[in-house]
Design an enzyme around this catalytic site. Structure first.
Site, PDB file in Angstrom:
ATOM      1  CG  ASP A  37     -10.057  22.687  36.524  1.00  0.00           C
ATOM      2  OD1 ASP A  37     -10.925  22.266  37.303  1.00  0.00           O
ATOM      3  OD2 ASP A  37     -10.113  23.815  35.982  1.00  0.00           O
ATOM      4  CG  ASN A  94     -16.095  22.817  45.425  1.00  0.00           C
ATOM      5  OD1 ASN A  94     -15.731  22.952  46.581  1.00  0.00           O
ATOM      6  ND2 ASN A  94     -15.384  23.264  44.398  1.00  0.00           N
ATOM      7  CB  VAL A 103     -19.217  21.540  36.560  1.00  0.00           C
ATOM      8  CG1 VAL A 103     -19.668  20.398  35.655  1.00  0.00           C
ATOM      9  CG2 VAL A 103     -18.382  22.537  35.765  1.00  0.00           C
ATOM     10  CG  HIS A 107     -16.357  17.879  39.644  1.00  0.00           C
ATOM     11  ND1 HIS A 107     -17.636  18.364  39.490  1.00  0.00           N
ATOM     12  CD2 HIS A 107     -15.606  18.932  40.052  1.00  0.00           C
ATOM     13  CE1 HIS A 107     -17.652  19.651  39.799  1.00  0.00           C
ATOM     14  NE2 HIS A 107     -16.432  20.024  40.144  1.00  0.00           N
TER      15      HIS A 107
HETATM   16  P1  AMP Z   1     -16.586  23.144  40.717  1.00  0.00           P
HETATM   17  O1  AMP Z   1     -16.434  24.561  41.116  1.00  0.00           O
HETATM   18  O2  AMP Z   1     -16.274  22.178  41.835  1.00  0.00           O
HETATM   19  O3  AMP Z   1     -17.918  22.853  40.066  1.00  0.00           O
HETATM   20  O4  AMP Z   1     -15.446  22.891  39.649  1.00  0.00           O
HETATM   21  C1  AMP Z   1     -15.656  22.859  38.271  1.00  0.00           C
HETATM   22  C2  AMP Z   1     -14.308  22.852  37.615  1.00  0.00           C
HETATM   23  O5  AMP Z   1     -14.485  22.475  36.254  1.00  0.00           O
HETATM   24  C3  AMP Z   1     -13.603  24.214  37.614  1.00  0.00           C
HETATM   25  O6  AMP Z   1     -12.348  24.096  38.290  1.00  0.00           O
HETATM   26  C4  AMP Z   1     -13.458  24.544  36.126  1.00  0.00           C
HETATM   27  O7  AMP Z   1     -12.226  25.193  35.838  1.00  0.00           O
HETATM   28  C5  AMP Z   1     -13.542  23.169  35.486  1.00  0.00           C
HETATM   29  N1  AMP Z   1     -14.007  23.173  34.105  1.00  0.00           N
HETATM   30  C6  AMP Z   1     -15.101  23.812  33.618  1.00  0.00           C
HETATM   31  N2  AMP Z   1     -15.233  23.572  32.299  1.00  0.00           N
HETATM   32  C7  AMP Z   1     -14.206  22.749  31.952  1.00  0.00           C
HETATM   33  C8  AMP Z   1     -13.778  22.153  30.733  1.00  0.00           C
HETATM   34  N3  AMP Z   1     -14.439  22.364  29.584  1.00  0.00           N
HETATM   35  N4  AMP Z   1     -12.656  21.374  30.752  1.00  0.00           N
HETATM   36  C9  AMP Z   1     -11.976  21.168  31.913  1.00  0.00           C
HETATM   37  N5  AMP Z   1     -12.347  21.705  33.094  1.00  0.00           N
HETATM   38  C10 AMP Z   1     -13.431  22.494  33.116  1.00  0.00           C
END
Ligand code: AMP
Ligand code: ZN
Length: 120
Positions: A37, A94, A103, A107
């Site tokens: 992350d 989530n 996102v 995941h």
């Molecule tokens: P969520 O809130 O469950 O959608 O989590 C999305 C996660 O993706 C967050 O913890 C972000 O920090 C992570 N994230 C977003 N963009 C990237 C990226 N380019 N590379 C790695 N992690 C990312």
């Protein structure tokens, strides 16, 4: 929360998988891949991501079920690799706005390496 939001073309995780933007790729197989992350919530914070783009568990179909099982197997292996298997870790998915999902590609967060607080 039906179907997908966003398309694989615009999706940040699909872009990382295709090598279009950087990401620390820790594992990749036919079913899923693992990145670190970018904004870690704990010393170990990995994302286990299905190769197939879908947003919500409501988009889950029978053909994807083996992928979900594989994601948990990979999570277990990654926890061992990261050295958090014995100390303990948390797996989180989530789903939708009130969960804080940002996102729109399903995941699994693997979080560990420190004492975690209560959920919620
Ligand atoms: P969520 O809130 O469950 O959608 O989590 C999305 C996660 O993706 C967050 O913890 C972000 O920090 C992570 N994230 C977003 N963009 C990237 C990226 N380019 N590379 C790695 N992690 C990312
Ligand atoms: Zn995607």
């Amino acid at each position: 929360m039906n179907g997908n939001t966003e398309t694989p073309e615009n999706c940040v995780f699909c872009k990382i998988r295709r090598g279009e933007i950087p990401g620390e790729m820790l594992h990749s197989d036919d079913d899923c891949f693992v990145i670190r992350d970018i904004n870690p919530a704990s010393p170990t914070h990995l994302l286990i991501i299905p190769t197939r783009h879908f947003t919500y568990l409501s988009g889950l179909t029978d053909d994807i079920l083996p992928v979900i099982g594989r994601m948990y197997m990979v999570a277990k292996q990654m926890a061992e690799r990261e050295g958090v298997s014995e100390s303990g870790y948390r797996l989180i998915v989530n789903q939708g706005e009130q969960s804080g999902q940002v996102v729109p590609h399903l995941h699994l967060h693997l979080i560990g390496g420190r004492q975690l607080g209560a959920l919620g």
